[in-house]
Enzyme design. Structure first.
Site, PDB file in Angstrom:
ATOM      1  CB  CYS A 287      -0.973  -0.005   1.171  1.00  0.00           C
ATOM      2  SG  CYS A 287      -2.172  -1.361   1.101  1.00  0.00           S
ATOM      3  N   PRO A 288       1.828   1.425   0.868  1.00  0.00           N
ATOM      4  CG  PRO A 288       3.623   1.166   2.350  1.00  0.00           C
ATOM      5  CD  PRO A 288       2.324   0.541   1.928  1.00  0.00           C
TER       6      PRO A 288
END
Length: 184
Positions: free
Chosen positions: A55-56
């Site tokens: 995700c990041p």
């Protein structure tokens, strides 16, 4: 899942602001609705969970292109089913998210993920879904990736350029290239 030609659903979600305001407890929180930034294109992308690994990388990549999207009259909204407090904590404790310029929306009731059809039945979190929504609220691009596979924000920008050209665009077309012309 909603798709091209469908209306993007109405929403009203708590969010952590982008930029420095999103790092200060006194200024970090706001509400974002489908009426916010009325008249602009919207890029709405979902990710499964904060404090994860893939995700990041995506969030940072979309954030790095924020000015490119803004130059195309497009606002970028990132959404997960985590709360605004979890979003802020993640921003504060993940060095790559400290300078994030885009808001992080909190869909804790899973209403937007459910309305768009991107809520994973197995995991109960949003899938890696991406929507480009035109100024009239109509979905013009929709894509979803498996939870384990990150998406390519540069490709989303390319698709936005093609959509905004209102022309026929070949595979791998890039802004500035010739459009397809039907034979006369």
């Amino acid at each position: 899942m909603l798709t091209v030609g469908d209306m993007f659903p109405s929403f009203d979600l708590a969010a952590v602001k982008g930029g420095a305001a999103g790092l200060d407890l006194k200024t970090a929180f706001t509400r974002i609705t489908d009426k916010t930034d009325h008249g602009k294109w919207k890029l709405v992308f979902f990710w499964p969970k904060d404090f994860t690994f893939v995700c990041p990388t995506e969030i940072v990549a979309f954030g790095k292109l924020n000015e490119d999207f803004a130059d195309r009259d497009t606002v970028v909204y990132g959404v997960s089913t985590d709360s605004e407090f979890v979003h802020m904590n993640w921003r504060l404790h993940h060095v790559d998210l400290n300078s994030l310029e885009i808001p992080m929306l909190a869909d804790i009731k899973r209403e937007l993920a459910g309305a768009t059809g991107v809520l994973s039945r197995e995991e109960g979190v949003a899938m890696r879904a991406t929507f480009l929504v035109d100024p009239d609220g109509i979905i013009r691009y929709a894509a979803v990736n498996d939870l384990s596979v990150g998406r390519n924000p540069q490709e989303v920008l390319r698709v936005l350029d093609a959509l905004q050209s209102d022309e026929l665009c070949a595979c791998n077309w890039s802004k500035g290239e010739e459009h397809l012309r039907p034979a006369a």
